[in-house]
Design a protein around this motif. Structure first.
Motif, PDB file in Angstrom:
ATOM      1  N   ARG A   1      10.966   8.637  -5.475  1.00  0.00           N
ATOM      2  CA  ARG A   1      12.124   8.090  -4.772  1.00  0.00           C
ATOM      3  C   ARG A   1      12.187   8.671  -3.357  1.00  0.00           C
ATOM      4  NH1 ARG A   1      17.294  10.258  -4.392  1.00  0.00           N
ATOM      5  NH2 ARG A   1      18.940   8.732  -3.959  1.00  0.00           N
ATOM      6  N   GLY A   2      12.404   7.784  -2.393  1.00  0.00           N
ATOM      7  CA  GLY A   2      12.467   8.204  -1.004  1.00  0.00           C
ATOM      8  C   GLY A   2      11.153   8.041  -0.261  1.00  0.00           C
ATOM      9  N   GLY A   3      10.057   7.741  -0.979  1.00  0.00           N
ATOM     10  CA  GLY A   3       8.776   7.521  -0.322  1.00  0.00           C
ATOM     11  C   GLY A   3       8.723   6.159   0.354  1.00  0.00           C
ATOM     12  N   TRP A   4       7.617   5.929   1.046  1.00  0.00           N
ATOM     13  CA  TRP A   4       7.470   4.693   1.812  1.00  0.00           C
ATOM     14  C   TRP A   4       6.257   3.901   1.348  1.00  0.00           C
ATOM     15  CZ3 TRP A   4      11.257   3.073   4.990  1.00  0.00           C
ATOM     16  CH2 TRP A   4      12.185   4.034   5.422  1.00  0.00           C
ATOM     17  N   VAL A   5       6.426   2.589   1.299  1.00  0.00           N
ATOM     18  CA  VAL A   5       5.376   1.665   0.890  1.00  0.00           C
ATOM     19  C   VAL A   5       5.084   0.730   2.058  1.00  0.00           C
ATOM     20  CG1 VAL A   5       4.792  -0.241  -0.665  1.00  0.00           C
ATOM     21  CG2 VAL A   5       6.040   1.754  -1.542  1.00  0.00           C
ATOM     22  N   GLU A   6       3.818   0.639   2.452  1.00  0.00           N
ATOM     23  CA  GLU A   6       3.448  -0.306   3.517  1.00  0.00           C
ATOM     24  C   GLU A   6       3.464  -1.723   2.961  1.00  0.00           C
ATOM     25  OE1 GLU A   6      -0.577  -1.835   5.540  1.00  0.00           O
ATOM     26  OE2 GLU A   6      -0.309   0.349   5.743  1.00  0.00           O
ATOM     27  N   LEU A   7       4.182  -2.598   3.651  1.00  0.00           N
ATOM     28  CA  LEU A   7       4.241  -4.004   3.264  1.00  0.00           C
ATOM     29  C   LEU A   7       3.250  -4.847   4.059  1.00  0.00           C
ATOM     30  CD1 LEU A   7       8.099  -4.273   2.864  1.00  0.00           C
ATOM     31  CD2 LEU A   7       6.382  -3.895   1.082  1.00  0.00           C
ATOM     32  N   PHE A   8       3.043  -4.505   5.303  1.00  0.00           N
ATOM     33  CA  PHE A   8       1.885  -4.975   6.061  1.00  0.00           C
ATOM     34  C   PHE A   8       1.657  -4.024   7.223  1.00  0.00           C
ATOM     35  CE2 PHE A   8       5.258  -7.858   7.898  1.00  0.00           C
ATOM     36  CZ  PHE A   8       5.231  -7.425   9.209  1.00  0.00           C
ATOM     37  N   GLY A   9       0.430  -3.996   7.676  1.00  0.00           N
ATOM     38  CA  GLY A   9       0.056  -3.065   8.739  1.00  0.00           C
ATOM     39  C   GLY A   9      -1.442  -2.882   8.774  1.00  0.00           C
ATOM     40  N   ARG A  10      -1.902  -1.646   8.874  1.00  0.00           N
ATOM     41  CA  ARG A  10      -3.340  -1.390   8.976  1.00  0.00           C
ATOM     42  C   ARG A  10      -4.053  -1.530   7.634  1.00  0.00           C
ATOM     43  NH1 ARG A  10      -5.498   0.084  13.576  1.00  0.00           N
ATOM     44  NH2 ARG A  10      -4.098   0.587  15.310  1.00  0.00           N
ATOM     45  N   THR A  11      -3.376  -1.227   6.536  1.00  0.00           N
ATOM     46  CA  THR A  11      -4.021  -1.349   5.227  1.00  0.00           C
ATOM     47  C   THR A  11      -3.940  -2.780   4.693  1.00  0.00           C
ATOM     48  OG1 THR A  11      -3.395   0.953   4.761  1.00  0.00           O
ATOM     49  CG2 THR A  11      -4.134  -0.384   2.900  1.00  0.00           C
ATOM     50  N   VAL A  12      -2.806  -3.396   4.855  1.00  0.00           N
ATOM     51  CA  VAL A  12      -2.582  -4.762   4.374  1.00  0.00           C
ATOM     52  C   VAL A  12      -2.284  -5.645   5.583  1.00  0.00           C
ATOM     53  CG1 VAL A  12      -1.248  -6.246   2.844  1.00  0.00           C
ATOM     54  CG2 VAL A  12      -1.642  -3.850   2.218  1.00  0.00           C
TER      55      VAL A  12
ATOM     56  N   ALA B   1      -1.625   4.409  -8.631  1.00  0.00           N
ATOM     57  CA  ALA B   1      -1.459   5.246  -7.438  1.00  0.00           C
ATOM     58  C   ALA B   1      -1.218   6.695  -7.846  1.00  0.00           C
ATOM     59  CB  ALA B   1      -0.292   4.734  -6.610  1.00  0.00           C
ATOM     60  N   PRO B   2      -1.555   7.652  -6.972  1.00  0.00           N
ATOM     61  CA  PRO B   2      -1.307   9.057  -7.281  1.00  0.00           C
ATOM     62  C   PRO B   2       0.170   9.312  -7.569  1.00  0.00           C
ATOM     63  CG  PRO B   2      -2.753   8.852  -5.383  1.00  0.00           C
ATOM     64  CD  PRO B   2      -2.252   7.478  -5.686  1.00  0.00           C
ATOM     65  N   ALA B   3       0.448   9.980  -8.664  1.00  0.00           N
ATOM     66  CA  ALA B   3       1.832  10.173  -9.105  1.00  0.00           C
ATOM     67  C   ALA B   3       2.673  10.887  -8.053  1.00  0.00           C
ATOM     68  CB  ALA B   3       1.852  10.966 -10.417  1.00  0.00           C
TER      69      ALA B   3
ATOM     70  N   ALA C   1       0.846  -1.197   0.000  1.00  0.00           N
ATOM     71  CA  ALA C   1       0.000   0.000   0.000  1.00  0.00           C
ATOM     72  C   ALA C   1       0.875   1.239   0.000  1.00  0.00           C
ATOM     73  CB  ALA C   1      -0.931   0.005   1.213  1.00  0.00           C
ATOM     74  N   ILE C   2       0.370   2.275  -0.659  1.00  0.00           N
ATOM     75  CA  ILE C   2       1.037   3.572  -0.632  1.00  0.00           C
ATOM     76  C   ILE C   2      -0.029   4.626  -0.428  1.00  0.00           C
ATOM     77  CG2 ILE C   2       1.002   3.816  -3.166  1.00  0.00           C
ATOM     78  CD1 ILE C   2       3.800   5.187  -2.833  1.00  0.00           C
ATOM     79  N   GLY C   3       0.169   5.465   0.570  1.00  0.00           N
ATOM     80  CA  GLY C   3      -0.827   6.478   0.896  1.00  0.00           C
ATOM     81  C   GLY C   3      -2.187   5.879   1.230  1.00  0.00           C
ATOM     82  N   GLY C   4      -2.199   4.672   1.811  1.00  0.00           N
ATOM     83  CA  GLY C   4      -3.451   4.016   2.146  1.00  0.00           C
ATOM     84  C   GLY C   4      -4.137   3.328   0.982  1.00  0.00           C
ATOM     85  N   MET C   5      -3.518   3.346  -0.194  1.00  0.00           N
ATOM     86  CA  MET C   5      -4.084   2.698  -1.384  1.00  0.00           C
ATOM     87  C   MET C   5      -3.319   1.411  -1.674  1.00  0.00           C
ATOM     88  SD  MET C   5      -4.219   4.178  -5.271  1.00  0.00           S
ATOM     89  CE  MET C   5      -4.783   3.151  -6.626  1.00  0.00           C
TER      90      MET C   5
END
Length: 373
Positions: A331-342, A324-326, A300-304
């Motif tokens: 570069r440098g952003g964060w992607v959820e691998l598991f947590g509240r969204t996944v 996902a929103p451009a 997930a990125i930004g909850g998506m």
């Protein structure tokens, strides 16, 4: 040469955020479900990957007084931060480590007659607290019923041993209606009666909602505390751990282009592919990856939600950011691998395993952040 910063200050490919308030809330929820029984906490496996010391401090501050670890080294770490806690070592008594158990006031969970005898020889029958583990059908650790009967009938041995707890472990309580659970409940009730006045413990996480005949005097929740699913018919409690990976590159790839090792995945359309600096060396399992033969786990990125693209490699994985929103795909952003969204269990399912393995396999290359508590 300039002084280098400490390793903890260096950039990481991923970060683990641990919500200690959620951990404590889960323990309180469990405590509210078990009536008069004491709610302990199982903190083996570095507190299921989230960090033993911060987890134990938070739980102790909330009122938890009894803890279970797997090994003496976990007990020693725990004693260093909780001087007044009761600490049981589930894997029992290790020969030659008697002074460690004594100095750290660790209570071995004795699982065989040979182990009982070794503990008595080590302590000289001084009555140092220990637990007796009786096998009721799992055939892993534990005295047999006949061994338990013999121990209970030996007044001299009991006077020297003075068990502080008699316990067993449920094998199939996570599978609703499994016949072995009822059989284990019956067997444990019979065995516990052999040790009048000694507290009893049968329930792991999966037994929390099965009622007083499973609760006895003390329940031992583990995975339920950490927000993963512990039974097929019961939803998990609040998620505690959020695992994220750092975007280190974003590529525009044409339709038909292969992504990752083995060219196992090809883009079906012009796609934006993000490369995340986390891989199976970080405990993110290779089998969670995607291929043309079938989808893998989501991130997930930004909850998506976004799908994985291709195989997970040692230090990297790829995600399809096309939808996902451009502005988030940089570069440098964060992607959820598991947590509240996944949910962690969903990722584990794609990897053909369980949430336990994914959590306890979290490596040491992540930045760790603790919130709440």
């Amino acid at each position: 040469m300039d002084t280098l910063p400490p390793l903890s200050a260096l950039p990481s490919g991923g970060r683990l955020t641990v919500d200690l308030s959620a951990l404590v809330g889960n323990w309180r929820t469990i405590r509210s479900r078990v009536g008069a029984a004491e709610a302990a906490a199982v903190v083996k496996g570095d507190a299921y990957g989230i960090g033993l010391e911060p987890a134990a401090r938070a739980l102790h501050a909330a009122g938890c007084r009894t803890f279970f670890v797997a090994l003496p080294r976990g007990g020693v770490r725990l004693r260093a931060v909780l001087p007044d806690a009761v600490i049981y070592v589930l894997n029992g008594f290790f020969d030659g480590a008697g002074p460690v158990y004594t100095a750290a006031r660790l209570r071995p969970v004795l699982g065989s007659r040979a182990e009982v005898d070794a503990w008595l020889a080590e302590t000289g029958g001084s009555g140092e607290p220990a637990a007796i583990h009786v096998d009721t059908g799992m055939n892993r650790l534990g005295l047999t019923r006949d061994e338990a009967v013999a121990v209970a009938a030996d007044a001299g041995l009991l006077a020297r041993l003075r068990p502080a707890l008699v316990m067993s472990h449920l094998a199939c309580a996570d599978a609703p209606g499994h016949p072995l659970t009822a059989e284990q409940i019956r067997r444990f009730t019979e065995v516990r009666a052999l040790f009048p006045g000694v507290p009893g413990s049968l329930s792991n996480s999966a037994g929390v909602d099965l009622g007083p005949e499973v609760h006895h005097d003390l329940v031992r929740p583990g995975i339920a505390l950490y927000g993963a699913r512990w039974a097929a018919d019961r939803p998990p409690l609040e998620p505690v751990a959020t695992l994220e990976g750092r975007l280190i590159q974003v590529n525009e790839v044409p339709a038909g282009a292969a992504v990752g090792y083995g060219a196992a995945f090809r883009a079906e359309r012009p796609s934006r592919i993000g490369i995340v600096s986390v891989g199976y060396a970080d405990g993110y399992l290779r089998r969670a990856g995607a291929s043309d033969a079938g989808p893998g786990a989501s991130a997930a990125i930004g909850g998506m939600r976004v799908p994985l693209a291709g195989r997970v490699s040692m230090d990297m994985l790829a995600v399809d950011l096309t939808d996902a929103p451009a502005e988030l795909c940089r570069r440098g952003g964060w992607v959820e691998l598991f947590g509240r969204t996944v949910p962690v269990d969903e990722v584990a399912g794609h990897a053909g395993t369980i949430g336990w393995e994914l959590l306890t396999g979290i490596g040491d290359r992540y930045e760790r952040r603790y919130v709440g508590g």
